[in-house]
Design an enzyme around this catalytic site. Structure first.
Site, PDB file in Angstrom:
ATOM      1  N   ASP A  12       0.781  -1.245  -0.072  1.00 36.34           N
ATOM      2  CA  ASP A  12       0.017  -0.070  -0.198  1.00 36.34           C
ATOM      3  C   ASP A  12       0.821   1.423   0.064  1.00 36.34           C
ATOM      4  O   ASP A  12       1.913   1.260   0.519  1.00 36.34           O
ATOM      5  CB  ASP A  12      -0.869  -0.207   1.336  1.00 36.34           C
ATOM      6  CG  ASP A  12      -1.947   0.893   1.275  1.00 36.34           C
ATOM      7  OD1 ASP A  12      -2.224   1.469   0.085  1.00 36.34           O
ATOM      8  OD2 ASP A  12      -2.708   1.325   2.324  1.00 36.34           O
ATOM      9  N   ASN A  60     -10.133  -2.786  -6.884  1.00 36.83           N
ATOM     10  CA  ASN A  60      -9.510  -1.805  -7.551  1.00 36.83           C
ATOM     11  C   ASN A  60     -10.049  -1.692  -9.005  1.00 36.83           C
ATOM     12  O   ASN A  60      -9.488  -0.658  -9.451  1.00 36.83           O
ATOM     13  CB  ASN A  60      -7.969  -2.460  -7.719  1.00 36.83           C
ATOM     14  CG  ASN A  60      -7.161  -2.340  -6.255  1.00 36.83           C
ATOM     15  OD1 ASN A  60      -6.081  -2.885  -6.274  1.00 36.83           O
ATOM     16  ND2 ASN A  60      -7.688  -1.549  -5.329  1.00 36.83           N
TER      17      ASN A  60
END
Length: 229
Positions: A12, A60
């Site tokens: 991340d 995503n």
């Protein structure tokens, strides 16, 4: 405690890394790819047997079309261009996630990399691509149903046998970069008793030293799996 056999990483912070430098988010993903390569090499050198990288989640797809396309292009480029790296380090590439939901060319590249490296006996790198923990469980239950399994008698072992990679041991350690304290739908079944390690450092800045620090922290813990030692 010994080093973890299986490590999962939620990579991340690529976008934030780029924004802090007034760059496009795509540059952050490019730097994140370089970090992933550093960590794969470091993990392999440490003797870790399995490394699962959360590459692209089922959620995503909600991102901007251009960003999604860039990420998919990076995946394709990495799989195609790193065969010498896999061969030199004896790295086997595998996939977890819904391959049927990927663009055909990406699914083909993943299948090709898996086939080309299937006999390599070093660390196994599992790319979680179009992956979601809930989605994996749904697909596992569908596989069970297709076997005419009596759902009233289903056991944990039955479900585990229908996951994407039933031969891969559960992760001992799950690492998350960028300081976020959540699982984000990653390895929900497999990570039930994984140790968690959160680093404030954004993913593109990660090096082998950061992985070593996480491993050292893991080795200092006492894993009880709900029991008492």
């Amino acid at each position: 405690m010994d080093i973890p056999r299986h490590v999962g990483i939620i990579m991340d912070g690529n976008g934030r890394w780029a924004q802090q430098r007034s760059m496009l988010r795509t540059q952050g993903h490019l730097e994140g790819l370089q970090a992933a390569k550093r960590i794969v090499k470091a993990a392999s050198d440490m003797g870790i047997q399995y490394l699962t990288l959360y590459t692209f989640s089922t959620e995503n797809w909600k991102r901007a079309v251009d960003e999604v396309g860039f990420i998919m292009g990076l995946v394709k480029q990495y799989l195609r261009g790193e065969m010498d790296f896999y061969r030199q380090n004896h790295i086997r590439i595998r996939h977890t996630g819904d391959a049927a939901g990927l663009p055909e060319d990406i699914a083909s590249e993943i299948a090709g990399a898996a086939a080309d490296t299937k006999d390599f006996n070093g660390m196994q790198v599992i790319l979680a691509l179009n992956y979601g923990g809930r989605d994996e469980l749904i697909r596992a239950l569908r596989r069970l149903a297709a076997q005419n399994q009596d759902m009233a008698t289903v056991t944990e072992k039955d479900i585990a046998a229908c996951l994407d990679n039933p031969d891969v041991p559960d992760p001992d350690l799950i690492i998350r970069s960028a300081g976020e304290y959540r699982m984000s739908n990653f390895l929900l079944w497999e990570g039930a008793y994984s140790e968690l390690y959160v680093s404030a450092k954004l993913w593109p800045d990660w090096t082998g030293s950061d992985l070593a620090e996480a491993i050292d922290e893991y080795r200092s813990r006492d894993r009880r799996f709900g029991g008492i030692t």
